[in-house]
Write a protein that holds these residues in place. Structure first.
Motif, mmCIF file in Angstrom:
data_model
loop_
_atom_site.group_PDB
_atom_site.id
_atom_site.type_symbol
_atom_site.label_atom_id
_atom_site.label_comp_id
_atom_site.label_asym_id
_atom_site.label_seq_id
_atom_site.Cartn_x
_atom_site.Cartn_y
_atom_site.Cartn_z
ATOM 1 N N LEU A 17 0.825 -1.200 0.000
ATOM 2 C CA LEU A 17 0.000 0.000 0.000
ATOM 3 C C LEU A 17 0.867 1.261 0.000
ATOM 4 N N ASN A 18 2.011 1.218 0.702
ATOM 5 C CA ASN A 18 2.931 2.362 0.701
ATOM 6 C C ASN A 18 3.455 2.655 -0.698
ATOM 7 N N SER A 19 3.737 1.573 -1.439
ATOM 8 C CA SER A 19 4.226 1.746 -2.813
ATOM 9 C C SER A 19 3.139 2.329 -3.715
ATOM 10 N N LEU A 20 1.911 1.830 -3.535
ATOM 11 C CA LEU A 20 0.794 2.345 -4.327
ATOM 12 C C LEU A 20 0.541 3.818 -4.029
ATOM 13 N N ARG A 21 0.597 4.174 -2.747
ATOM 14 C CA ARG A 21 0.369 5.567 -2.370
ATOM 15 C C ARG A 21 1.463 6.475 -2.928
ATOM 16 N N ALA A 22 2.705 6.016 -2.851
ATOM 17 C CA ALA A 22 3.816 6.800 -3.386
ATOM 18 C C ALA A 22 3.642 7.018 -4.889
ATOM 19 N N LEU A 38 9.814 13.949 -14.859
ATOM 20 C CA LEU A 38 9.237 12.611 -14.853
ATOM 21 C C LEU A 38 8.227 12.510 -15.991
ATOM 22 N N GLU A 39 8.087 11.305 -16.500
ATOM 23 C CA GLU A 39 7.102 11.080 -17.555
ATOM 24 C C GLU A 39 6.498 9.702 -17.340
ATOM 25 N N LEU A 40 5.183 9.636 -17.289
ATOM 26 C CA LEU A 40 4.515 8.340 -17.153
ATOM 27 C C LEU A 40 4.621 7.566 -18.459
ATOM 28 N N THR A 41 4.890 6.281 -18.341
ATOM 29 C CA THR A 41 4.825 5.425 -19.527
ATOM 30 C C THR A 41 3.364 5.246 -19.905
ATOM 31 N N LYS A 42 3.098 4.637 -21.036
ATOM 32 C CA LYS A 42 1.718 4.407 -21.463
ATOM 33 C C LYS A 42 0.988 3.539 -20.440
ATOM 34 N N GLU A 43 1.690 2.498 -19.956
ATOM 35 C CA GLU A 43 1.099 1.616 -18.945
ATOM 36 C C GLU A 43 0.928 2.358 -17.611
ATOM 37 N N GLY A 44 1.929 3.197 -17.290
ATOM 38 C CA GLY A 44 1.865 3.953 -16.037
ATOM 39 C C GLY A 44 0.708 4.927 -16.022
ATOM 40 N N LYS A 80 7.454 -1.046 -16.198
ATOM 41 C CA LYS A 80 7.989 0.271 -15.919
ATOM 42 C C LYS A 80 6.850 1.291 -15.933
ATOM 43 N N LEU A 81 6.752 2.094 -14.871
ATOM 44 C CA LEU A 81 5.663 3.053 -14.739
ATOM 45 C C LEU A 81 6.078 4.474 -15.113
ATOM 46 N N PHE A 82 7.342 4.809 -14.862
ATOM 47 C CA PHE A 82 7.847 6.148 -15.150
ATOM 48 C C PHE A 82 9.068 6.087 -16.055
ATOM 49 N N ASN A 83 9.183 7.055 -16.939
ATOM 50 C CA ASN A 83 10.450 7.332 -17.601
ATOM 51 C C ASN A 83 11.113 8.444 -16.792
ATOM 52 N N ARG A 84 12.271 8.135 -16.203
ATOM 53 C CA ARG A 84 12.970 9.110 -15.365
ATOM 54 C C ARG A 84 13.921 9.924 -16.246
ATOM 55 N N LEU A 85 13.466 11.124 -16.625
ATOM 56 C CA LEU A 85 14.257 11.990 -17.484
ATOM 57 C C LEU A 85 15.231 12.806 -16.643
ATOM 58 N N THR A 86 16.079 13.579 -17.285
ATOM 59 C CA THR A 86 17.122 14.314 -16.552
ATOM 60 C C THR A 86 16.537 15.228 -15.495
ATOM 61 N N ARG A 87 15.546 16.031 -15.869
ATOM 62 C CA ARG A 87 14.974 16.975 -14.915
ATOM 63 C C ARG A 87 13.458 16.891 -14.867
ATOM 64 N N ILE A 122 8.462 3.280 -5.499
ATOM 65 C CA ILE A 122 7.953 3.112 -6.864
ATOM 66 C C ILE A 122 8.738 2.019 -7.594
ATOM 67 N N LYS A 123 10.034 1.930 -7.327
ATOM 68 C CA LYS A 123 10.840 0.857 -7.933
ATOM 69 C C LYS A 123 10.352 -0.503 -7.437
ATOM 70 N N THR A 124 10.003 -0.568 -6.156
ATOM 71 C CA THR A 124 9.458 -1.818 -5.596
ATOM 72 C C THR A 124 8.161 -2.192 -6.294
ATOM 73 N N LEU A 125 7.316 -1.179 -6.542
ATOM 74 C CA LEU A 125 6.046 -1.426 -7.232
ATOM 75 C C LEU A 125 6.291 -1.877 -8.667
ATOM 76 N N GLU A 126 7.226 -1.240 -9.349
ATOM 77 C CA GLU A 126 7.541 -1.624 -10.725
ATOM 78 C C GLU A 126 8.067 -3.061 -10.782
ATOM 79 N N ASP A 127 8.904 -3.422 -9.818
ATOM 80 C CA ASP A 127 9.428 -4.793 -9.770
ATOM 81 C C ASP A 127 8.305 -5.791 -9.523
ATOM 82 N N TRP A 128 7.374 -5.426 -8.635
ATOM 83 C CA TRP A 128 6.259 -6.329 -8.313
ATOM 84 C C TRP A 128 5.358 -6.536 -9.526
ATOM 85 N N LEU A 129 5.108 -5.431 -10.282
ATOM 86 C CA LEU A 129 4.248 -5.505 -11.465
ATOM 87 C C LEU A 129 4.976 -6.076 -12.672
ATOM 88 N N GLY A 130 6.293 -5.906 -12.667
ATOM 89 C CA GLY A 130 7.059 -6.312 -13.838
ATOM 90 C C GLY A 130 6.878 -5.353 -14.995
#
Length: 315
Positions: A9-14, A61-67, A52-59, A42-50
């Motif tokens: 739940l902490n990962s989902l809330r984050a 954030l961008e949600l992936t299509k699935e995210g 990627k939810l975010f594209n981490r850009l230089t400055r 969020i990394k824990t959540l991504e690992d659990w789901l298998g």
């Protein structure tokens, strides 16, 4: 039938908060953790789901299509949880209506008017919590917060009540000795700085600048953080105070204080805020309608005073 497993739940809330703000830092501020903790969750959540939810850009954030799709559904799920919790927490509309506001607003504006509200609505049970710090309405038993600021209160129902204006006030005896703003320099000027006061807020320096009077702020003058002390000194003829109309209006009405000059500096605004789901509660709606009417009446009092000339303090 065995229940399907859920991620932390902490990962989902984050994830939900980060997706809403599109910022790990802002998510960390809302959840009172570090940006690193948000990233780990969020990394824990991504690992659990298998996935990627975010594209981490230089400055950024961008949600992936699935995210993006997942964020929409997770947000809806949290809204349902909040509504269900609010329904239980507010199941009894006869319980106290808990209102949080600043000590200044509570004592100088709300308290006297609240007695009239109680007369009109004798079944209402009101509890005022006066504090200058901002409370997270999602994590408290507070129903309504009257806040003094810029109006940026994400996730809440927000209604502007009225803007405060800062003006010089003094006793009638002292006012009789004043002909021009320049004359104020002959008197003791009472300095008041409230909680979270900053250099951007109204001050004697800004007031004299707007009045086109040359003024050098003395270094050895005491500064007061308590409005009641400042008002008492001004009423006793000990000097001239620069203070908000919200605090001084009743004393001006009854003649205890006088505004020697019309110039006033625009200050922050008072806002009514609460969780959106609570606006359906009868006790909240009744108080909301009442305070909006009182705020309109007070704003008309300020705006219709021919002695009020307003200048911005943000210089």
């Amino acid at each position: 039938m065995a229940r399907a497993q859920l991620p932390s739940l902490n990962s989902l809330r984050a994830f939900e908060v980060a997706a809403r703000h599109m910022s790990f830092k802002l998510a960390a501020d809302e959840l009172c953790v570090t940006p690193t903790a948000i990233s780990h969750r969020i990394k824990t959540l991504e690992d659990w789901l298998g996935i990627k939810l975010f594209n981490r850009l230089t400055r950024a954030l961008e949600l992936t299509k699935e995210g993006e799709k997942y964020a929409r559904r997770v947000n809806e799920a949290f809204i349902l949880l909040i509504e269900a919790s609010d329904d239980l927490r507010n199941h009894n509309d006869e319980e106290d209506l808990v209102i949080s506001t600043t000590m200044s607003f509570a004592s100088n504006w709300l308290a006297t008017r609240l007695l009239e509200f109680q007369t009109e609505h004798d079944q209402a049970k009101i509890k005022i919590t006066a504090q200058d710090g901002i409370t997270d309405l999602n994590r408290s038993n507070i129903d309504i917060a009257i806040r003094f600021g810029a109006g940026k209160y994400d996730g809440l129902f927000v209604k502007e009540l009225f803007t405060d204006y800062v003006t010089p006030v003094c006793s009638a005896e002292l006012a009789a000795t004043l002909k021009t703003p320049q004359d104020l320099l002959k008197l003791a000027l009472i300095d008041y700085q409230w909680a979270d006061y900053s250099a951007q807020d109204p001050s004697w320096d800004k007031w004299f600048q707007a009045a086109q009077v040359s003024y050098e702020h003395p270094q050895n003058v005491p500064v007061f953080s308590d409005e009641h002390m400042v008002l008492s000194l001004a009423k006793a003829g000990k000097g001239v105070a620069l203070i908000g109309m919200t605090a001084a209006a009743d004393s001006i009405r009854n003649g205890e204080l006088v505004r020697p000059f019309p110039l006033a500096l625009k200050n922050h605004t008072h806002y009514f805020t609460c969780l959106p789901t609570l606006m359906n509660r009868p006790k909240v709606k009744i108080f909301y309608e009442w305070i909006c009417e009182e705020a309109n009446r007070f704003e008309n009092f300020i705006n219709n005073d021919e002695r009020v000339m307003v200048s911005s303090s943000k210089k």
